[in-house]
Design a protein around this motif. Structure first.
Motif, PDB file in Angstrom:
ATOM      1  N   ILE A 140      31.048  25.060  55.447  1.00 42.29           N
ATOM      2  CA  ILE A 140      30.442  23.975  54.669  1.00 42.29           C
ATOM      3  C   ILE A 140      30.726  23.268  55.697  1.00 42.29           C
ATOM      4  N   THR A 158      28.722  23.793  58.960  1.00 43.57           N
ATOM      5  CA  THR A 158      28.055  23.151  58.725  1.00 43.57           C
ATOM      6  C   THR A 158      27.670  21.876  58.975  1.00 43.57           C
ATOM      7  N   TRP A 178      25.552  19.473  62.132  1.00 44.41           N
ATOM      8  CA  TRP A 178      24.115  19.059  61.683  1.00 44.41           C
ATOM      9  C   TRP A 178      23.664  17.123  61.968  1.00 44.41           C
ATOM     10  N   ARG A 230      20.544  25.689  58.814  1.00 46.92           N
ATOM     11  CA  ARG A 230      21.905  25.579  59.535  1.00 46.92           C
ATOM     12  C   ARG A 230      23.171  26.661  58.808  1.00 46.92           C
ATOM     13  N   MET A 231      22.837  25.781  57.143  1.00 45.26           N
ATOM     14  CA  MET A 231      23.734  26.844  56.297  1.00 45.26           C
ATOM     15  C   MET A 231      23.321  27.802  56.544  1.00 45.26           C
ATOM     16  N   HIS A 232      22.428  28.577  56.210  1.00 49.29           N
ATOM     17  CA  HIS A 232      21.429  30.095  56.242  1.00 49.29           C
ATOM     18  C   HIS A 232      23.134  30.457  57.419  1.00 49.29           C
ATOM     19  N   SER A 262      29.829  32.186  48.545  1.00 49.92           N
ATOM     20  CA  SER A 262      29.101  31.045  48.033  1.00 49.92           C
ATOM     21  C   SER A 262      29.094  30.767  47.194  1.00 49.92           C
ATOM     22  N   GLU A 284      33.292  19.681  51.070  1.00 49.34           N
ATOM     23  CA  GLU A 284      32.151  19.486  49.967  1.00 49.34           C
ATOM     24  C   GLU A 284      31.572  18.510  49.193  1.00 49.34           C
ATOM     25  N   ALA A 320      29.444  17.327  51.697  1.00 49.69           N
ATOM     26  CA  ALA A 320      27.892  17.736  51.364  1.00 49.69           C
ATOM     27  C   ALA A 320      27.440  17.154  50.026  1.00 49.69           C
ATOM     28  N   VAL A 362      20.603  23.469  46.809  1.00 50.53           N
ATOM     29  CA  VAL A 362      21.985  24.071  47.139  1.00 50.53           C
ATOM     30  C   VAL A 362      22.172  25.827  46.329  1.00 50.53           C
ATOM     31  N   SER A 405      19.695  27.911  48.782  1.00 48.63           N
ATOM     32  CA  SER A 405      20.598  28.205  50.105  1.00 48.63           C
ATOM     33  C   SER A 405      22.223  29.266  50.371  1.00 48.63           C
TER      34      SER A 405
END
Length: 235
Positions: free
Chosen positions: A79, A82, A86, A102-104, A118, A127, A130, A156, A159
């Motif tokens: 996490i 990313t 970003w 970007r997470m993907h 995940s 986290e 986020a 979320v 994703s």
């Protein structure tokens, strides 16, 4: 690892390992992440980690109570990676789309770790950052709190679900991935229209589209639904 706990004040190792490095939580997580991609879940053993770090395995207990504690740290690091790249622009829809992509991409860069992590809730720093960030984007856009939470949840989960699905596919051996991709061309594209009219009519699109991830399309659908909801609220 077991549930042995070392007080935080005693966790810092002052002497280098056999490989000349000083242990830290960051170094252990980075090494675990690398080993997971090489060996899968079996990488999270005290013996394997200790060998890779050139350290006595028992020294890992200074930083993590057990392997699940380490797994949560690995999930949180993904996490964090990313979030570090970003940059929000103030356009809520564009910002969430960029963050989701970007997470993907971050998951696909570490597919085995993504499959393992995940579905986890870490409660750790990245986290928490986020959650705060995404809710802030939605609330600043004008979504009421209940809607913001509902859209955050869907965003979320979508994703992470695609991260796990596509990471599992990416983690397959290349011959297996190639074989699955050819099924659309060698099987579906050859089905006759008299028995499978809808597949036959769309076969060329199936051949080109199905081997790719549908996450970008699904993300756009979610954000379009969220935008429609925001318009309803504003009316």
């Amino acid at each position: 690892m077991s549930d042995r706990v070392v007080p935080p004040t005693a966790r810092r190792r002052r002497r280098p390992t056999k490989q000349g490095v000083v242990l830290s939580e960051e170094l252990i997580v980075e090494t675990a992440l690398r080993l997971i991609e090489e060996h899968g879940a079996d990488a999270l053993s005290v013996r394997r980690l200790g060998h890779a770090l050139g350290a006595d395995p028992s020294s890992l207990y200074r930083y993590f109570r057990h392997t699940d504690d380490l797994m949560l740290a690995v999930a949180d690091e993904l996490i964090g990676r990313t979030l570090r790249i970003w940059r929000p622009t103030g356009d809520w829809r564009a910002d969430l789309r960029d963050l989701g992509l970007r997470m993907h991409a971050g998951a696909l860069a570490h597919p085995r770790a993504a499959v393992l992590s995940s579905h986890r809730v870490t409660g750790r720093g990245h986290e928490i950052q986020a959650v705060e960030t995404i809710l802030g984007v939605l609330r600043d856009a004008g979504f009421p709190d209940a809607d913001a939470v509902r859209i955050y949840h869907a965003f979320v989960d979508q994703s992470l679900a695609f991260a796990a699905l596509d990471s599992a596919s990416t983690a397959l051996p290349k011959p297996a991935r190639d074989a699955e991709a050819t099924v659309w061309r060698t099987t579906y594209a050859k089905l006759p229209p008299d028995t499978h009219p809808h597949i036959a009519a769309t076969a060329r699109h199936l051949v080109t589209d199905m081997p790719r991830s549908s996450y970008p399309a699904a993300l756009d659908m979610l954000l379009s639904a969220a935008a429609a909801r925001l318009a309803e609220i504003g009316d």
